[in-house]
Design an enzyme around this catalytic site. Structure first.
Site, mmCIF file in Angstrom:
data_model
loop_
_atom_site.group_PDB
_atom_site.id
_atom_site.type_symbol
_atom_site.label_atom_id
_atom_site.label_comp_id
_atom_site.label_asym_id
_atom_site.label_seq_id
_atom_site.Cartn_x
_atom_site.Cartn_y
_atom_site.Cartn_z
ATOM 1 N N ASP A 1 0.843 -1.195 0.000
ATOM 2 C CA ASP A 1 0.000 0.000 0.000
ATOM 3 C C ASP A 1 0.880 1.248 0.000
ATOM 4 O OD1 ASP A 1 -1.955 -1.830 0.253
ATOM 5 O OD2 ASP A 1 -2.729 -1.129 2.195
ATOM 6 N N ASP B 1 0.852 4.252 -2.601
ATOM 7 C CA ASP B 1 0.602 5.647 -2.209
ATOM 8 C C ASP B 1 1.655 6.588 -2.776
ATOM 9 O OD1 ASP B 1 -1.650 5.034 -0.894
ATOM 10 O OD2 ASP B 1 -0.755 5.002 1.125
ATOM 11 N N SER C 1 -36.083 -7.326 -15.144
ATOM 12 C CA SER C 1 -35.859 -8.020 -13.885
ATOM 13 C C SER C 1 -35.777 -9.513 -14.192
ATOM 14 C CB SER C 1 -37.020 -7.616 -12.993
ATOM 15 O OG SER C 1 -37.275 -8.561 -12.060
ATOM 16 N N LEU C 2 -35.663 -10.345 -13.175
ATOM 17 C CA LEU C 2 -35.525 -11.782 -13.418
ATOM 18 C C LEU C 2 -36.682 -12.540 -12.811
ATOM 19 C CD1 LEU C 2 -31.770 -12.426 -12.551
ATOM 20 C CD2 LEU C 2 -32.825 -12.662 -14.787
ATOM 21 N N GLU D 1 -24.440 -18.118 -12.375
ATOM 22 C CA GLU D 1 -23.727 -17.042 -11.681
ATOM 23 C C GLU D 1 -24.353 -16.852 -10.313
ATOM 24 O OE1 GLU D 1 -24.246 -13.608 -14.186
ATOM 25 O OE2 GLU D 1 -23.432 -14.658 -15.935
ATOM 26 N N LYS E 1 -26.184 -14.715 -7.549
ATOM 27 C CA LYS E 1 -27.042 -13.538 -7.592
ATOM 28 C C LYS E 1 -26.630 -12.629 -6.453
ATOM 29 C CE LYS E 1 -31.721 -11.978 -8.229
ATOM 30 N NZ LYS E 1 -31.800 -10.934 -7.230
ATOM 31 N N ASP F 1 -26.627 -9.696 -3.953
ATOM 32 C CA ASP F 1 -27.724 -8.916 -3.403
ATOM 33 C C ASP F 1 -27.304 -7.459 -3.287
ATOM 34 O OD1 ASP F 1 -30.192 -8.375 -2.491
ATOM 35 O OD2 ASP F 1 -29.909 -9.203 -0.492
ATOM 36 N N ARG G 1 -30.650 1.184 -11.871
ATOM 37 C CA ARG G 1 -31.694 0.451 -12.592
ATOM 38 C C ARG G 1 -33.030 1.195 -12.533
ATOM 39 N NH1 ARG G 1 -35.569 -3.307 -11.216
ATOM 40 N NH2 ARG G 1 -36.273 -4.492 -13.009
ATOM 41 N N GLU H 1 -23.822 -5.308 -10.899
ATOM 42 C CA GLU H 1 -24.404 -5.139 -9.578
ATOM 43 C C GLU H 1 -23.442 -4.388 -8.663
ATOM 44 O OE1 GLU H 1 -27.355 -6.407 -9.711
ATOM 45 O OE2 GLU H 1 -28.036 -6.570 -7.624
ATOM 46 N N TYR I 1 -21.922 -8.295 -15.354
ATOM 47 C CA TYR I 1 -22.289 -9.579 -15.961
ATOM 48 C C TYR I 1 -22.861 -9.441 -17.374
ATOM 49 C CZ TYR I 1 -26.307 -8.055 -13.136
ATOM 50 O OH TYR I 1 -27.272 -7.308 -12.528
ATOM 51 N N LYS J 1 -28.494 -18.780 -16.674
ATOM 52 C CA LYS J 1 -28.730 -18.124 -17.959
ATOM 53 C C LYS J 1 -28.459 -19.089 -19.097
ATOM 54 C CE LYS J 1 -27.169 -13.761 -16.025
ATOM 55 N NZ LYS J 1 -26.145 -12.726 -15.930
ATOM 56 N N LYS K 1 -33.638 -18.840 -6.146
ATOM 57 C CA LYS K 1 -33.304 -18.128 -4.908
ATOM 58 C C LYS K 1 -33.012 -19.055 -3.740
ATOM 59 C CE LYS K 1 -35.250 -13.964 -4.713
ATOM 60 N NZ LYS K 1 -35.108 -12.650 -4.510
ATOM 61 N N CYS L 1 -36.758 -11.801 39.675
ATOM 62 C CA CYS L 1 -36.663 -13.019 38.863
ATOM 63 C C CYS L 1 -38.073 -13.575 38.664
ATOM 64 C CB CYS L 1 -35.783 -14.037 39.576
ATOM 65 S SG CYS L 1 -35.880 -15.683 38.851
ATOM 66 N N CYS M 1 -38.249 -17.318 40.724
ATOM 67 C CA CYS M 1 -38.235 -17.485 42.181
ATOM 68 C C CYS M 1 -38.592 -16.185 42.906
ATOM 69 C CB CYS M 1 -36.878 -17.995 42.647
ATOM 70 S SG CYS M 1 -35.586 -16.754 42.499
ATOM 71 N N CYS N 1 -30.573 -12.927 38.563
ATOM 72 C CA CYS N 1 -31.318 -13.356 39.736
ATOM 73 C C CYS N 1 -30.299 -13.572 40.848
ATOM 74 C CB CYS N 1 -32.044 -14.658 39.401
ATOM 75 S SG CYS N 1 -32.651 -15.509 40.844
ATOM 76 N N CYS O 1 -32.002 -20.719 42.824
ATOM 77 C CA CYS O 1 -33.174 -20.491 41.969
ATOM 78 C C CYS O 1 -33.367 -21.701 41.053
ATOM 79 C CB CYS O 1 -32.938 -19.231 41.135
ATOM 80 S SG CYS O 1 -34.138 -18.995 39.827
HETATM 81 S S1 IVH Z 1 -28.871 -10.790 -15.059
HETATM 82 C C1 IVH Z 1 -31.880 -9.615 -18.136
HETATM 83 N N1 IVH Z 1 -27.097 -11.684 -13.312
HETATM 84 O O1 IVH Z 1 -30.936 -9.325 -9.907
HETATM 85 C C2 IVH Z 1 -31.018 -10.140 -17.066
HETATM 86 N N2 IVH Z 1 -28.772 -10.171 -12.561
HETATM 87 O O2 IVH Z 1 -33.831 -9.803 -9.717
HETATM 88 C C3 IVH Z 1 -30.798 -9.160 -16.023
HETATM 89 N N3 IVH Z 1 -28.592 -9.552 -10.210
HETATM 90 O O3 IVH Z 1 -31.982 -6.601 -11.808
HETATM 91 C C4 IVH Z 1 -30.052 -9.507 -14.873
HETATM 92 N N4 IVH Z 1 -26.808 -10.772 -9.750
HETATM 93 O O4 IVH Z 1 -29.787 -6.338 -10.467
HETATM 94 C C5 IVH Z 1 -28.188 -10.906 -13.524
HETATM 95 N N5 IVH Z 1 -25.462 -12.507 -11.902
HETATM 96 C C6 IVH Z 1 -26.529 -11.746 -12.098
HETATM 97 C C7 IVH Z 1 -27.112 -10.962 -11.058
HETATM 98 C C8 IVH Z 1 -28.247 -10.198 -11.336
HETATM 99 C C9 IVH Z 1 -27.706 -9.919 -9.261
HETATM 100 C C10 IVH Z 1 -29.731 -8.632 -9.967
HETATM 101 C C11 IVH Z 1 -29.915 -7.605 -11.055
HETATM 102 C C12 IVH Z 1 -31.332 -7.789 -11.532
HETATM 103 C C13 IVH Z 1 -31.952 -8.484 -10.372
HETATM 104 C C14 IVH Z 1 -33.161 -9.270 -10.797
#
Ligand code: IVH
Length: 669
Positions: free
Chosen positions: A38, A42, A87-88, A118, A120, A122, A141, A175, A227, A290, A314, A408, A411, A426, A431
């Site tokens: 580091d 720097d 969304s998924l 992959e 997911k 959070d 998004r 993400e 991704y 996917k 999930k 207590c 007791c 206590c 007790c």
């Molecule tokens: S693919 C059209 N890959 O999950 C495909 N999404 O519930 C779009 N997310 O909006 C998403 N990890 O923000 C993809 N490996 C991953 C992901 C991922 C997290 C999120 C993403 C998406 C949400 C859907």
């Protein structure tokens, strides 16, 4: 050093430094493989800053010194996505996942469908644009069609390249997330300043990304994995190639991704990560599966909300909301009065939760927890559920503040909260709740392991005065037991057998089982290894105890205090009279094995013996070597450069042994 550079020399030097810094940033933040310290890093940055300050006209927005913008934003501008950020679709079972493939097969005649699995993450979806090889814009998004322009904030993420080697217009999607380490740090700071803590890393990431001051954002240490990639006028044949291209351009991808020849492989990936997710430094809420081929993806297309070629499988949720029906007080074996929330039952990571500890009075006050409140509860790993926060905007006026009792509940003796401590206790040493707690602890699986001696039996033994102190267990008679509820001849015999077996158990268990305050399994083991004998431990002084590695003054004083009490002196002598094993390895001399029935896990390299040799030794002593750490692991043996198993052991509170301790335990010397 200070010799002045010509404009041209400065430009060259700046370019060279930027390249060097970019290289090391990538090694550090993306590849997790730093090449310099580091300090050395720097120095490079300081040198660049120095030259840039002499030649401000040479500063470009892509310079690593320009990640953190000086100007706070006034607000966020809404921007339309070039293509919607869909969304998924979700599923929670293998069956539903197979239905997903069935739907695909109706559209695609191909027999073989390959997938990419992959994790997911959070976090928060983000779209990032590069123009002429330069970072140009980042948009959240949002509702999928429009999001907020957070360009200066995302620029602070050190793993994100500001320059890439491709001049086309490129959009990458991924993400933004907050690693657990940064999440904990942020919450610790917020606790100190009295600000409300974030309920989870996702909320913290979202809050951080929406700060108006990029300097503040930079301090939050967000991270991003990508991704998806869209390059103008170019297309790759598969998702796997997309990931490779992202990596080649210098983006951080999640390396825990897998190319799968079929759905079964994707299911194995899910199962593996369901087990291992605790070992990750970030939160994942499932896996995304996917269809790999771009051509097949196109054939499948999307619905208004989701692509048909992808699904998120999930993990069972770790957080849930529920209601507090009541708050009760439980009295433990040390007399501690612990408030417990009685919850409306709710399913969390696959099990039904109906209560949660609230720890102590201060915790209730700090979180302002009231009866009838709606709360967010969480279970991380195998850990006991906890109340994360109160959803105050769901209050209706019927919530009742909890007043902590001054006596207590069992007791009715006075409860006392020593100064500087958070816990009321206590004050009555006899007790019944304390006795019950000590009996249950003595009999528990990791202590003397008396199978069959649970809550309801202990209740009956106490009620009928068959047991008043722990050693009374050893005078129980068949005639007494067989009379009790739900105790036929068979279970009475079994219980007596179980109690008999405890006489041969390892002294480490006994030290843990007698319930000395602050002496958990790990400490019990250190004490057993040092003293090799319970009598010697009982006569030890504070000075002698504190010389043992890992034993501090608090534990030492507690041990000495324990053995000074007349009732504990009596306990020890009666247990000895009953014939319990007081000596380390005495059991072995009697021809039995010290690791009988114990599960051990090895991690890292041992210096004096190979893994095979260690395994043999353990097996010779009656133990079993298993490959992963779980609640039923008794010890984790830790060598050089241990892996994630050590982390898991620490998370689950499983005792660990270093090489010396391990050898002492298994060697026949
Ligand atoms: S693919 C059209 N890959 O999950 C495909 N999404 O519930 C779009 N997310 O909006 C998403 N990890 O923000 C993809 N490996 C991953 C992901 C991922 C997290 C999120 C993403 C998406 C949400 C859907």
């Amino acid at each position: 050093m200070a010799k002045s550079l010509s404009h041209k020399q400065a430009a060259q030097k700046i370019q060279k430094l930027i390249q060097e810094i970019e290289y090391h940033e990538k090694k550090y933040y993306v590849d997790n493989n730093p090449q310099i310290s580091d300090y050395e890093f720097d120095i490079l940055v300081k040198e660049l800053e120095r030259i840039e300050s002499q030649f401000p006209e040479l500063i470009t927005p892509e310079s690593p010194t320009q990640r953190v913008g000086e100007q706070p934003l006034e607000g966020f501008v809404s921007i339309e996505h070039r293509t919607p950020m869909l969304s998924l679709d979700n599923c929670y079972s293998e069956e539903e996942l197979r239905e997903f493939e069935e739907r695909i097969k109706k559209i695609i005649p191909a027999k073989k469908i390959e997938y990419v699995s992959e994790l997911k993450m959070d976090g928060l979806g983000i779209s990032i644009m590069y123009r002429n090889g330069k970072y140009s814009q980042a948009v959240t998004r949002g509702d999928g069609f429009r999001g907020d322009d957070v360009t200066p904030n995302v620029k602070t993420i050190r793993s994100l390249p500001l320059v890439i080697d491709n001049p086309h217009e490129i959009e990458v999607r991924g993400e933004i997330y907050l690693p657990f380490k940064s999440f904990k740090k942020i919450n610790q700071e917020r606790e100190k300043t009295g600000e409300p803590v974030f309920a989870n890393p996702r909320n913290a990431a979202s809050g951080s990304l929406r700060l108006l001051d990029p300097k503040a954002v930079a301090s939050r240490q967000l991270d991003v994995v990508l991704y998806s990639i869209f390059i103008e006028g170019e297309e790759r044949p598969s998702q796997w190639e997309n990931l490779k291209t992202l990596k080649k351009l210098g983006f951080k991808i999640n390396t825990n991704s897998l190319s799968c020849a079929n759905l079964d492989e994707a299911i194995s990936f899910y199962k593996e990560w369901y087990e291992r997710r605790e070992t990750l430094d970030y939160d994942v809420d499932g896996v995304v599966i996917k269809v790999n081929s771009t051509e097949q993806q196109k054939l499948l297309g999307s619905t208004a909300k989701f692509p048909r070629w992808s699904i998120s499988y999930k993990f069972p949720a770790r957080q849930a909301t529920t209601k507090i029906k009541d708050i009760i007080i439980q009295v433990g074996r040390t007399g501690a009065l612990t408030p417990v929330a009685v919850l409306e039952p709710v399913s969390l990571s696959g099990i039904t939760i109906s209560s949660s500890t609230l720890h102590n009075q201060d915790e209730i006050k700090r979180k302002d927890i009231r009866v009838n409140d709606t709360v967010l509860i969480e279970r991380s790993g195998d850990v006991i559920p906890k109340v994360v926060s109160v959803m105050k905007d769901r209050r209706t006026g019927i919530e009742v503040k909890f007043s902590f009792p001054s006596e207590c509940p069992i007791c009715h003796s006075q409860a006392f909260r020593p100064e500087g401590e958070a816990i009321y206790r206590c004050t009555n040493p006899s007790c019944p709740a304390q006795l019950k707690g000590s009996l249950l602890h003595f009999a528990s699986r990791r202590a003397m392991n008396i199978e069959g001696l649970g809550w309801s039996l202990v209740d009956q033994l106490l009620e009928k005065n068959l047991v008043e102190k722990i050693p009374d267990l050893y005078s129980l008679k068949y005639e007494d037991l067989v009379e009790l509820e739900r105790m036929g001849p068979k279970s009475s015999e079994n219980l007596l057998d179980e109690i008999e077996k405890t006489k041969k158990r390892d002294v480490t268990r006994l030290i843990y089982a007698i319930g000395i305050r602050y002496v958990g399994e790990r400490t019990a083991q250190a004490l057993a290894i040092h003293f090799e004998n319970l009598d010697a431990l009982a006569n030890a002084s504070v000075e002698e105890l504190t010389q043992i590695e890992d034993i501090g003054p608090k534990v030492a004083e507690s041990v000495v205090f324990f053995f000074k009490q007349p009732e504990n002196k009596e306990l020890v002598s009666r247990l000895k009279d009953a014939g319990l094993n007081f000596v380390l390895k005495a059991v072995e001399r009697e021809g039995e094995k010290p690791l009988d029935g114990q599960n051990l896990v090895l991690t890292g390299a041992l210096s004096s013996l190979s893994r095979e040799e260690a395994k043999e030794m353990i097996e010779e002593m009656g133990g079993k070597v298993t490959s992963s750490v779980s609640r039923s692991t008794n010890y984790v043996v830790v060598g050089e450069s241990p892996g994630s198993k050590l982390e898991k052991a620490q998370k689950l509170g499983i005792p660990t042994l270093n090489e010396k301790e391990f050898l002492k335990l298994v060697k026949k010397d």
